[in-house]
Design a protein around this motif. Structure first.
Motif, short mmCIF file in Angstrom:
data_model
loop_
_atom_site.label_atom_id
_atom_site.label_comp_id
_atom_site.label_asym_id
_atom_site.label_seq_id
_atom_site.Cartn_x
_atom_site.Cartn_y
_atom_site.Cartn_z
N UNK A 181 2.18 24.39 -15.30
CA UNK A 181 0.68 24.77 -15.90
C UNK A 181 0.58 24.07 -17.49
N UNK A 182 1.39 24.37 -18.08
CA UNK A 182 1.78 24.05 -19.33
C UNK A 182 1.50 22.48 -19.68
N UNK A 183 2.14 21.68 -18.63
CA UNK A 183 1.85 20.18 -18.77
C UNK A 183 0.60 19.79 -18.23
N UNK A 184 -0.15 20.28 -17.32
CA UNK A 184 -1.37 20.19 -16.75
C UNK A 184 -2.31 20.27 -17.99
N UNK A 185 -2.29 21.56 -18.68
CA UNK A 185 -3.20 21.85 -19.97
C UNK A 185 -2.96 20.83 -20.96
N UNK A 186 -1.75 20.48 -21.22
CA UNK A 186 -1.41 19.39 -22.45
C UNK A 186 -2.08 18.15 -22.10
N UNK A 187 -2.08 17.66 -20.93
CA UNK A 187 -2.84 16.41 -20.65
C UNK A 187 -4.28 16.75 -20.83
N UNK A 188 -4.82 17.59 -20.28
CA UNK A 188 -6.38 17.74 -20.36
C UNK A 188 -6.80 18.00 -21.68
N UNK A 189 -5.85 18.78 -22.64
CA UNK A 189 -6.03 18.90 -24.09
C UNK A 189 -6.26 17.55 -24.50
N UNK A 190 -5.29 16.75 -24.38
CA UNK A 190 -5.18 15.45 -24.91
C UNK A 190 -6.50 14.42 -24.62
N UNK A 191 -7.01 14.55 -23.39
CA UNK A 191 -8.14 13.85 -23.07
C UNK A 191 -9.37 14.58 -23.95
N UNK A 192 -9.50 15.86 -24.18
CA UNK A 192 -10.55 16.29 -24.85
C UNK A 192 -10.43 15.78 -26.25
N UNK A 193 -9.40 15.93 -26.85
CA UNK A 193 -9.34 15.29 -28.26
C UNK A 193 -9.38 14.13 -28.27
N UNK A 194 -9.05 13.09 -27.55
CA UNK A 194 -9.24 11.78 -27.41
C UNK A 194 -11.14 11.61 -27.42
N UNK A 195 -11.58 12.35 -26.38
CA UNK A 195 -13.13 12.07 -26.02
C UNK A 195 -13.88 12.61 -27.17
N UNK A 196 -13.37 13.59 -27.75
CA UNK A 196 -14.16 14.22 -29.00
C UNK A 196 -14.47 13.13 -30.12
N UNK A 197 -13.39 12.37 -30.54
CA UNK A 197 -13.59 11.54 -31.53
C UNK A 197 -14.47 10.62 -31.37
N UNK A 198 -14.34 9.80 -30.06
CA UNK A 198 -15.15 8.64 -29.79
C UNK A 198 -16.91 9.18 -29.65
N UNK A 199 -16.90 10.54 -28.90
CA UNK A 199 -18.46 10.90 -28.88
C UNK A 199 -19.00 11.27 -30.29
N UNK A 200 -18.18 11.93 -31.10
CA UNK A 200 -18.78 12.25 -32.60
C UNK A 200 -19.26 11.01 -33.27
N UNK A 201 -18.42 10.03 -33.23
CA UNK A 201 -18.74 8.46 -33.65
C UNK A 201 -20.06 8.03 -33.22
N UNK A 202 -20.23 8.18 -31.85
CA UNK A 202 -21.33 7.80 -31.22
C UNK A 202 -22.69 8.65 -31.48
N UNK A 203 -22.59 9.88 -31.57
CA UNK A 203 -23.51 10.93 -31.82
C UNK A 203 -24.28 10.46 -33.33
N UNK A 204 -22.98 10.23 -34.22
CA UNK A 204 -23.46 9.82 -35.51
C UNK A 204 -24.28 8.65 -35.51
N UNK A 205 -23.83 7.76 -34.65
CA UNK A 205 -24.69 6.41 -34.60
C UNK A 205 -25.94 6.48 -34.16
N UNK A 206 -26.20 7.32 -33.01
CA UNK A 206 -27.49 7.58 -32.55
C UNK A 206 -28.23 8.24 -33.46
N UNK A 207 -27.82 9.54 -33.98
CA UNK A 207 -28.62 10.27 -34.93
C UNK A 207 -29.07 9.39 -36.14
N UNK A 208 -28.23 8.26 -36.59
CA UNK A 208 -28.60 7.54 -37.58
C UNK A 208 -29.49 6.42 -37.39
N UNK A 209 -29.93 6.19 -36.00
CA UNK A 209 -30.66 4.90 -35.64
C UNK A 209 -32.21 5.20 -36.38
#
Length: 402
Positions: free
Chosen positions: A324-352
């Motif tokens: 279960x630890x390994x399962x969670x670690x993979x999901x946490x990594x996916x969340x962390x990676x997704x958050x970076x790109x999503x925040x960047x895109x949201x900032x671009x959308x808000x600044x359009x």
């Protein structure tokens, strides 16, 4: 011979603006009694002024409550949001007075009662709901209890509070059970409280419907897998529309910088294309957001049930926990990676730039969807990290027992 169960009392303290959380606390405790409480031979009793006090005379209303409720409880559960509460003759609010009574008792009685405190971070529904003086008192109180050594937990929504309490309360109960083997006991047949049973569809005598820890783990992994698929689709949509918007924006900037004549209708056509992409993006990811939230909540629910069984078991399948630890670690990594790109895109959308009504509307829709996505991911990360912390404590307990 009838089994006996340990009775543990939970005192609930809060101002009146967290009525939903107070109801959730009751539901979580009732569910515990009907599920893991049966296996752990523990019954939890929620103590609140609404159900455990009567009208009476005293120095003030809080003094009457203090005298009737006394300090005979095992867990102090405090909740606070934007209201600090009404002052008493001794403190700035009844909740503050109740906390200080619990703190003093815990300080002089070897950490009994166990103190759990939650602070809500969600925004008020309107500006009319904000009382600056009350918010200031909450902020001061939060700082003071932290300095007193309290480790409190923040949450962003009622749903997050429910999930946190379902994960953390069984762990606290398990710790208290280990420390207090000689607690007051009651007969098992008293456990079948008519009022509690009437609120649940669970048949306590129907053993055919019982599920084991591996059943819950399997279902949790399945739901996490579905949630991960939702997240991958969402990130894919973000990347696609981001590339389109960037390219269209570059084309628009190039045309404006060139000496070629461009009429307003041509610019509007390009802006409408950008707006269409943003609206399509929102329409595509909103159903995925719903599925992501549903699958994640279901997964956490199933893993929480498995966690409750772990508290009961002396010999554990440690391999399933490590998995279960390994399962969670993979999901946490996916969340962390997704958050970076999503925040960047949201900032671009808000600044359009607000160049047309279609873009303004589409920008608002896309930004709302992206904000909701970031909130979901943040909530998921907090709850997964808390669950991992509980799993680690269980493994440490087993290793110590060994």
């Amino acid at each position: 011979m009838a089994k006996t169960v340990t009775l543990m009392k939970i005192f609930l303290a809060s101002p009146q603006d967290v009525a939903d959380e107070r109801g959730i606390a009751e539901e979580v405790i009732n569910e515990f009694n009907l599920t893991s409480g049966q296996h752990m031979n523990i019954r939890l009793e929620l103590v609140r002024w609404e159900t455990h006090t009567n009208p009476g005379l005293g120095k003030d209303g809080q003094d009457v409550i203090n005298n009737q409720l006394s300090e005979d409880y095992d867990i102090f559960l405090g909740i606070m949001w934007k209201k600090f509460g009404s002052p008493t003759k001794r403190y700035d609010s009844g909740t503050q007075e109740e906390f200080n009574r619990a703190y003093e008792k815990s300080r002089h009685n070897k950490d009994e009662p166990y103190v759990m405190f939650y602070f809500c971070n969600r925004a008020p529904l309107s500006l009319d709901d904000i009382d600056i003086d009350q918010l200031s008192l909450v902020k001061t109180f939060k700082k003071s209890v932290s300095e007193m050594g309290l480790y409190y937990f923040p949450y962003d929504s009622v749903r997050d509070f429910e999930k946190l309490l379902k994960i953390q309360l069984p762990r606290v109960v398990f710790e208290i059970q280990n420390k207090q083997k000689s607690k007051e006991t009651i007969e098992l047949n008293k456990l079948k409280n008519e009022e509690v049973v009437s609120k649940s569809n669970v048949d306590l005598n129907n053993l055919e419907d019982e599920r084991g820890v591996l059943d819950y783990l399997y279902e949790g992994e399945r739901c996490f897998g579905l949630g991960n698929d939702n997240l991958i689709k969402i990130v894919s949509n973000v990347d696609i529309v981001k590339n389109r918007i960037v390219k269209q924006g570059e084309n628009l900037s190039y045309l404006e910088a060139s000496k070629l004549p461009i009429d307003t209708s041509a610019k509007i056509a390009m802006l409408n294309s950008i707006a269409s992409d943003l609206l399509d993006f929102s329409n595509n990811i909103n159903p995925e957001l719903d599925s992501l939230e549903i699958n994640f909540n279901k997964a956490i629910e199933q893993y929480s049930y498995a966690l409750e069984y772990y508290y009961e078991m002396i010999i554990l399948d440690k391999e399933s926990i490590v998995s279960a630890f390994k399962h969670f670690d993979i999901f946490i990594d996916n969340i962390s990676n997704a958050q970076v790109g999503i925040r960047t895109f949201k900032n671009a959308v808000d600044g359009f730039p607000k160049l047309s009504s279609s873009v303004i509307k589409a920008r608002r829709e896309a930004s709302t969807s992206l904000e909701r996505l970031l909130n979901i991911l943040s909530s998921m990360a907090v709850l997964i990290n808390e669950y991992q912390a509980n799993l680690k404590r269980i493994i440490d307990d087993v290793n110590n027992e060994g």
